[in-house]
Design a protein around this motif. Sequence first.
Motif, PDB file in Angstrom:
ATOM      1  N   LYS A 289       0.848  -1.191   0.000  1.00  0.00           N
ATOM      2  CA  LYS A 289       0.000   0.000   0.000  1.00  0.00           C
ATOM      3  C   LYS A 289       0.881   1.237   0.000  1.00  0.00           C
ATOM      4  O   LYS A 289       2.017   1.212   0.470  1.00  0.00           O
ATOM      5  N   ALA A 290       0.315   2.321  -0.531  1.00  0.00           N
ATOM      6  CA  ALA A 290       1.018   3.594  -0.422  1.00  0.00           C
ATOM      7  C   ALA A 290       0.897   4.049   1.019  1.00  0.00           C
ATOM      8  O   ALA A 290      -0.196   4.166   1.551  1.00  0.00           O
TER       9      ALA A 290
ATOM     10  N   GLN B 297       3.712   6.654   8.491  1.00  0.00           N
ATOM     11  CA  GLN B 297       3.877   5.215   8.297  1.00  0.00           C
ATOM     12  C   GLN B 297       5.170   4.914   7.552  1.00  0.00           C
ATOM     13  O   GLN B 297       5.879   3.952   7.868  1.00  0.00           O
TER      14      GLN B 297
ATOM     15  N   GLY C 114      -5.857   1.788  14.713  1.00  0.00           N
ATOM     16  CA  GLY C 114      -6.247   2.319  13.409  1.00  0.00           C
ATOM     17  C   GLY C 114      -5.164   3.150  12.737  1.00  0.00           C
ATOM     18  O   GLY C 114      -5.375   3.741  11.690  1.00  0.00           O
ATOM     19  N   SER C 115      -3.966   3.178  13.326  1.00  0.00           N
ATOM     20  CA  SER C 115      -2.897   3.993  12.729  1.00  0.00           C
ATOM     21  C   SER C 115      -2.177   3.257  11.613  1.00  0.00           C
ATOM     22  O   SER C 115      -1.416   3.854  10.865  1.00  0.00           O
ATOM     23  N   GLY C 116      -2.420   1.965  11.498  1.00  0.00           N
ATOM     24  CA  GLY C 116      -1.781   1.204  10.437  1.00  0.00           C
ATOM     25  C   GLY C 116      -0.551   0.433  10.890  1.00  0.00           C
ATOM     26  O   GLY C 116       0.349   0.161  10.085  1.00  0.00           O
ATOM     27  N   LYS C 117      -0.526   0.037  12.150  1.00  0.00           N
ATOM     28  CA  LYS C 117       0.616  -0.757  12.642  1.00  0.00           C
ATOM     29  C   LYS C 117       0.803  -2.017  11.804  1.00  0.00           C
ATOM     30  O   LYS C 117       1.914  -2.391  11.472  1.00  0.00           O
ATOM     31  N   THR C 118      -0.323  -2.663  11.479  1.00  0.00           N
ATOM     32  CA  THR C 118      -0.227  -3.897  10.717  1.00  0.00           C
ATOM     33  C   THR C 118       0.404  -3.638   9.354  1.00  0.00           C
ATOM     34  O   THR C 118       1.319  -4.357   8.938  1.00  0.00           O
ATOM     35  N   GLU C 119      -0.091  -2.607   8.670  1.00  0.00           N
ATOM     36  CA  GLU C 119       0.483  -2.276   7.357  1.00  0.00           C
ATOM     37  C   GLU C 119       1.984  -2.030   7.491  1.00  0.00           C
ATOM     38  O   GLU C 119       2.775  -2.440   6.643  1.00  0.00           O
TER      39      GLU C 119
ATOM     40  N   ARG D 268      -5.394 -10.385   5.092  1.00  0.00           N
ATOM     41  CA  ARG D 268      -4.551  -9.205   4.846  1.00  0.00           C
ATOM     42  C   ARG D 268      -3.184  -9.606   4.307  1.00  0.00           C
ATOM     43  O   ARG D 268      -2.617  -8.932   3.443  1.00  0.00           O
TER      44      ARG D 268
ATOM     45  N   PHE E 127      -5.080   6.351  10.471  1.00  0.00           N
ATOM     46  CA  PHE E 127      -4.894   6.438   9.031  1.00  0.00           C
ATOM     47  C   PHE E 127      -6.112   7.088   8.392  1.00  0.00           C
ATOM     48  O   PHE E 127      -7.246   6.818   8.779  1.00  0.00           O
TER      49      PHE E 127
ATOM     50  N   ARG F 145     -13.658   4.095  13.654  1.00  0.00           N
ATOM     51  CA  ARG F 145     -12.496   3.703  12.850  1.00  0.00           C
ATOM     52  C   ARG F 145     -12.641   4.091  11.397  1.00  0.00           C
ATOM     53  O   ARG F 145     -11.692   4.011  10.646  1.00  0.00           O
TER      54      ARG F 145
END
Length: 730
Positions: A195-196, A201, A227-232, A264, A381, A590
């Motif tokens: 992802k961009a 991030q 929801g900040s995108g830790k996983t990404e 994911r 995010f 979220r």
Amino acid sequence: MSANGIFQAGEAVAVLTTQPLGGTLDYAAPEGGVAEGAFVVVPLGPRRVMGVVWGPGEGGFDRSRLRRVAEVLDVAPMGAGMREFLTRAGAYTLTDMHQMLRMATRAPGLTTPPGLRKVYRPGAGEVDRMTPARERVLGVLEEHGGLSFTLGELAEIAGVSTGVVKGLVKLGAVSEELAPRDVPYPALDPGYGGKALNEEQAVAAAALRAGVASRDYGTTLLKGVTGSGKTEVYLEAVAECLAQGRQALVLLPEIALTQEFLARVEARFGARPAEWHHGVTVTERRRCWKMVGEGGAQLVVGARSALFLPFRELGLIVIDEEHDGSYKQEDGVTYSARDMGVLRASIEGAQVVLASATPSLESWANAEAGKYARVELASRFGAAVLPQMRAIDMRTEGLPGDRWVSPTLQGLVRDRMEKGEQALLFLNRRGYAPVTICRACGHQVACPDCDARMVEHRFLRRLMCHQCGHTEPVPETCPSCDVEGKLAPVGPGVERLAEEVTALFPQARVAVLSSDLFGSARALKVAVEGIAAGAADIVIGTQMVAKGHNFPLLTLVGVIDADLGLQGSDLRAAEKTFQLMRQVAGRAGRAEAPGLAVLQSYQPEHPVIRAILSGEEEAFWRAEAEERKAAGVPPYGRLVGIVLSSPELEDVNALGMAMARRAEPLRAIGAQVFGPAPAPIARIRGRHRVRLLVKAGKAAPVQGAVTAWLAQFDWPARVRVQVDVDPLSF
Ligand code: ADP
Ligand code: ZN
């Protein structure tokens, strides 16, 4: 031993087995030799047992009398790093090596040779008559196309008889073919589907990538609001690791989250990774274990025990929701997967990423001390913003004693319903009511085998012990005074809350998410997806909803009893409540609609409640750290719990007292011993439990002292001793 780590035929080798022998035994290497680390079968008395060639024989007796290794198994030898890890983890947790080896070989059927097996795939034939059973089989194959099943497993997962599967095979709708038993997992492509990233991030991902690229050990605390995108972001570190050709491991605290996570991973890397947890079939576990050792699995997603898989070349361990209590294994061998993960990585020259919105005080302190790097994601995010938080002061709400939803909360829920948004009511109590009391004599119904009250589960029409799982029908007369019809529920559980909510909002669609209401991970997944798609107006949930699920329509979180975790004397109570409340609140808002989280509390001025509301985490942690420092407890001191259990209370009391008196080895290192006192669970399954707590300075050699101390005593056979280094509750 020759230079390439092969012992020649007849050479003495030390073999560690899964049997309690107090160490390794020497054997003679078989014809053709055997590699260091090889998995072998050796004779032991009249039996044959599994073991690992641990090193050169210790010698000291007549070589010609050594028994010979019976068989070398066709699995990849255990690497030197893994052997060192087991040794050091065993020394740290005070666990015998045969137990450590058992943990590392908990894959069924390792001694069965590879060979061929029948596999089942979607076929091309037409189904003349579609039945629900047939549909389920085809559904399972479609969903888990990449996994291997035996006939029995496929039937079981689909919930049908094997005849249904065979019928579909006959029609050609399912194909049955012979394939090698343990096949590699499909290749993951690190360049697929990235992802961009936003700026924050991208900075975080670059830091993690650089760590992995160093091919050296390092631990990073990835702290990011929900929801900040830790996983990404950590998937980027996984990508870097895969690109290097090394293996990655992602640990999740809850298998209910695995399916969402696998999807994911597939979106990011183009294929599904290997899975390791108790919900995976026996066939698949064996495949995973073998492929990890051979390098046929690049990424494993799993529960804490995945840490004991024999990775060939591990480059990265991610521990998601690192603060979660389920990373501590409390039964049998007690260990913290977070701490053992760091140990393993330091041996393998791998990176660790500890991800959380609410880190443990341990990890926070390690970052403060500079032992861990720290990377932060401060904002959600996209358009999503963090929820607002406030307290509802229950002292002014005038609520009768058998109701739990305050008028203020009611109004907020109604407002969300009118807007077509969802509300979540959180209550960390399973069942209908935590206490069943006799209104005639005051007796509280308790578990016959545990020091615990029986909890009413009205959906199941039974009382249940949450300690041991014992259940019984709700009695009609009081077990103590025999008066009929006087047993009454006291206090709220989620089922009772659901009743109240249904009465308050008769038109609302109410969903209850509580682990005991779902028979399988699949059933839960269906429910979660339904809620995410808008199939409920009000969700009522226990702790399980706090973990990771995404509900885009959810804009209100109401915590029914924010004071619940603050009672009791556990020194971690504040930390745990803070984490849980912030996690639950993080479920709100979220997507685009802003969220609100409210805490119902009778003590809104309590410092922990105020810290939760203000979100001033650093200040909260600093204050917590000061308290722990002053008390000399973790992470600023060491604790070891020794739990003695026996069917006889006198056994453990007498023994505990004797141990407290003869504590010279502990005093020699300046450690103190407290107790014996009733353990946090004082009786379970008919066994009484007392605990001694050893408290030592941070740098004291506590394991050695505890070992010397324990060695002074002989335990009666019915007494069990469990050593818990770094206990969670103290
Ligand atoms: P966290 O793990 O911090 O709670 P997630 O990684 O689950 O956050 O991200 C929250 C949501 O935002 C997810 O649906 C995720 O797919 C989405 N998201 C996060 N970062 C990006 C990005 N850079 N591009 C697209 N979607 C993103
Ligand atoms: Zn019980």
